[in-house]
Write an enzyme that holds these catalytic residues in place. Structure first.
Site, PDB file in Angstrom:
ATOM      1  N   ASN A 140       0.688  -1.059   0.037  1.00  0.00           N
ATOM      2  CA  ASN A 140      -0.014  -0.027   0.016  1.00  0.00           C
ATOM      3  C   ASN A 140       0.943   1.471   0.145  1.00  0.00           C
ATOM      4  OD1 ASN A 140      -2.703  -1.223   0.141  1.00  0.00           O
ATOM      5  ND2 ASN A 140      -2.229  -1.709   2.328  1.00  0.00           N
ATOM      6  N   LYS A 153      -5.597   5.294  -5.568  1.00  0.00           N
ATOM      7  CA  LYS A 153      -5.787   4.146  -4.780  1.00  0.00           C
ATOM      8  C   LYS A 153      -5.225   4.427  -3.377  1.00  0.00           C
ATOM      9  CE  LYS A 153      -6.036  -0.043  -3.412  1.00  0.00           C
ATOM     10  NZ  LYS A 153      -5.114  -1.113  -3.677  1.00  0.00           N
ATOM     11  N   PRO A 194       0.351  -4.217  14.543  1.00  0.00           N
ATOM     12  CA  PRO A 194       0.442  -3.085  14.296  1.00  0.00           C
ATOM     13  C   PRO A 194      -0.297  -2.387  13.003  1.00  0.00           C
ATOM     14  CG  PRO A 194       2.439  -4.163  14.933  1.00  0.00           C
ATOM     15  CD  PRO A 194       1.396  -5.071  14.675  1.00  0.00           C
TER      16      PRO A 194
END
Length: 296
Positions: A101, A178, A257
């Site tokens: 990402n 995105k 996390p």
């Protein structure tokens, strides 16, 4: 004889398993590397399933040479912990395809890859890890890569598979679009709900306000995105199955996390650097950071 490079995959989670499976399906099975040993990987899709024979190696010393192509699908929160694997798998001749990402993939990976060339990507398919460690693919897999010579080696490696590859001359804009989609999905963490929450009118309005803030920052970073993008992203969540999750929500529910910084913090950081007000980010980001790191 094929001149495709020897291929490895680091991080056989939902996205990594998908890529490994589509390669295995056309007899291009990569070396499988990760934190946890598994005997095999299983991908469920609309037409059935693909079983990728293992093992998944969990000791970097098992990689006895650098590879020509390495797909990196570990989360950005796991990059530093993957340093030994990256050092073993990569050298200056390696192409690294970052299946991660965010819009900072090259910056995050380059310190660890022994001079390899990092090619960022945008992943356009939802894949979810199931309780039995298999993966459910919920849409046709598709990647977007920047239109650079090194990306053509990645496209060739995936040619003829069920994963489509697009090369874009304006990768920056696509990557930021995105990112906007991933950023607004952060609201799901705070609500502890899946995509069905966006059917609420108040959540829709909050999402649109946040997306317009993100859009202003994206444009300041050079992305060319229309005013309609915010509504298009919200409409996508409205159309999604009500039980559709996101990786950051799964991480929160498992008390792992969170990728809050590269999905949400980047908007706040960039906005502040450019003098752009980010009132929604200024509330959302500290809450996501606290959900990830505590204390409490």
């Amino acid at each position: 004889m094929s001149d495709r490079p020897a291929t490895a995959l680091l991080g056989p989670g939902a996205i990594g398993t998908t890529i490994a499976a589509v390669l295995h399906e056309v007899n291009r099975t990569p070396l499988l590397c990760g934190r946890t040993a598994h005997p095999q990987l299983i991908l469920h899709h609309d037409d059935g399933e693909i079983v990728v024979p293992g093992p998944v190696l969990n000791n970097p010393s098992a990689a006895d040479r650098p590879f020509g192509l390495v797909f990196v699908a570990v989360k950005t929160t796991q990059v530093a912990d993957s340093a030994d694997w990256l050092a073993a798998l990569c050298d200056e001749n390696t192409i690294v395809c970052a299946l991660q990402n965010g819009v900072e993939q090259k910056t995050l990976l380059e310190p660890y890859v022994n001079g390899a060339t990092v090619v960022p990507s945008v992943v356009w398919f939802p894949a979810q890890r199931e309780p039995d460690a298999s993966v459910r693919l919920r849409a046709k897999p598709r990647l977007t890569l920047p239109d650079v010579p090194q990306a053509k080696r990645i496209a060739d490696a995936l040619s003829g598979t069920r994963c489509a590859v697009e090369l874009s001359s304006d990768f920056l804009s696509i990557a930021w679009r995105k990112l906007l989609q991933n950023a607004v999905a952060g609201l799901m963490v705070l609500a502890n709900r899946r995509a069905g929450m966006f059917s609420r009118g108040d959540i829709t309005q909050l999402a649109l306000a946040y997306l317009h803030e993100c859009l202003t920052v994206a444009r300041a970073e050079g992305a060319v995105l229309s005013d309609s993008v915010a509504q298009e992203i919200v409409d996508g969540f409205h159309r999604a199955p009500a039980d559709l999750g996101t990786s950051i929500l799964a991480d929160r529910q498992a008390n792992r996390p969170l990728e809050w910084d590269i999905r949400n913090g980047v908007v706040q950081r960039s906005g502040h650097a450019k003098g752009i007000p980010t009132p929604v980010s200024d509330i959302l980001v500290p809450l996501l950071a606290a959900g990830s790191e505590g204390p409490g």
